[in-house]
Design a protein around this motif. Structure first.
Motif, PDB file in Angstrom:
ATOM      1  N   ALA A  21       0.738  -1.066   0.029  1.00 23.96           N
ATOM      2  CA  ALA A  21       0.009  -0.175  -0.097  1.00 23.96           C
ATOM      3  C   ALA A  21       0.804   1.297   0.101  1.00 23.96           C
ATOM      4  N   LEU A  22       2.141   1.180   0.678  1.00 26.02           N
ATOM      5  CA  LEU A  22       2.798   2.312   0.856  1.00 26.02           C
ATOM      6  C   LEU A  22       3.801   2.445  -0.605  1.00 26.02           C
ATOM      7  N   ALA A  23       4.053   1.439  -1.477  1.00 23.46           N
ATOM      8  CA  ALA A  23       5.066   1.557  -2.602  1.00 23.46           C
ATOM      9  C   ALA A  23       4.595   2.675  -3.572  1.00 23.46           C
ATOM     10  N   PRO A  24       3.334   2.558  -4.090  1.00 23.82           N
ATOM     11  CA  PRO A  24       2.760   3.723  -5.205  1.00 23.82           C
ATOM     12  C   PRO A  24       3.021   5.089  -4.666  1.00 23.82           C
ATOM     13  N   TRP A  25       2.634   5.486  -3.117  1.00 22.62           N
ATOM     14  CA  TRP A  25       3.065   6.676  -2.921  1.00 22.62           C
ATOM     15  C   TRP A  25       4.475   7.137  -2.693  1.00 22.62           C
ATOM     16  N   ALA A  26       5.206   6.043  -2.270  1.00 18.62           N
ATOM     17  CA  ALA A  26       6.888   6.332  -2.256  1.00 18.62           C
ATOM     18  C   ALA A  26       7.332   6.821  -3.618  1.00 18.62           C
ATOM     19  N   LEU A  32       8.382  12.682  -8.265  1.00 20.50           N
ATOM     20  CA  LEU A  32       8.078  14.180  -8.117  1.00 20.50           C
ATOM     21  C   LEU A  32       9.407  15.095  -7.451  1.00 20.50           C
ATOM     22  N   MET A  33       9.949  14.231  -6.715  1.00 22.05           N
ATOM     23  CA  MET A  33      11.126  14.878  -6.001  1.00 22.05           C
ATOM     24  C   MET A  33      12.429  15.069  -7.157  1.00 22.05           C
ATOM     25  N   LEU A  34      12.278  14.001  -8.128  1.00 22.76           N
ATOM     26  CA  LEU A  34      13.385  14.042  -9.176  1.00 22.76           C
ATOM     27  C   LEU A  34      13.040  15.040 -10.333  1.00 22.76           C
TER      28      LEU A  34
END
Length: 71
Positions: A21-26, A32-34
């Motif tokens: 559940a966390l992987a897509p958000w990470a 986005l940061m890149l």
């Protein structure tokens, strides 16, 4: 006797977030940061995607704030 306005939930009510559940958000935050790092640090250089000085002028103060050379 004072009562708390927040009900007690107990320790068993807290469930951990699974990695699936966390992987897509990470991944989203990482991409986005890149993109932001590219726009602030490298756009209008040798790898310019956008023509003109628009992005450079918008990101100019951000470059100075983050310590990127631009002059």
């Amino acid at each position: 006797m004072a009562h708390s306005a927040v009900p007690s939930t107990g320790a068993s009510a807290v469930t951990p977030i699974s990695l699936s559940a966390l992987a897509p958000w990470a991944l989203f935050v990482g991409v986005l940061m890149l993109v932001l790092l590219y726009l602030v640090g490298a756009e209008q250089g040798a790898t310019a995607i956008f023509q003109g000085d628009g992005i450079h002028e918008w990101m100019h103060d951000g470059r100075h704030l983050l310590g990127f050379p631009c002059h």
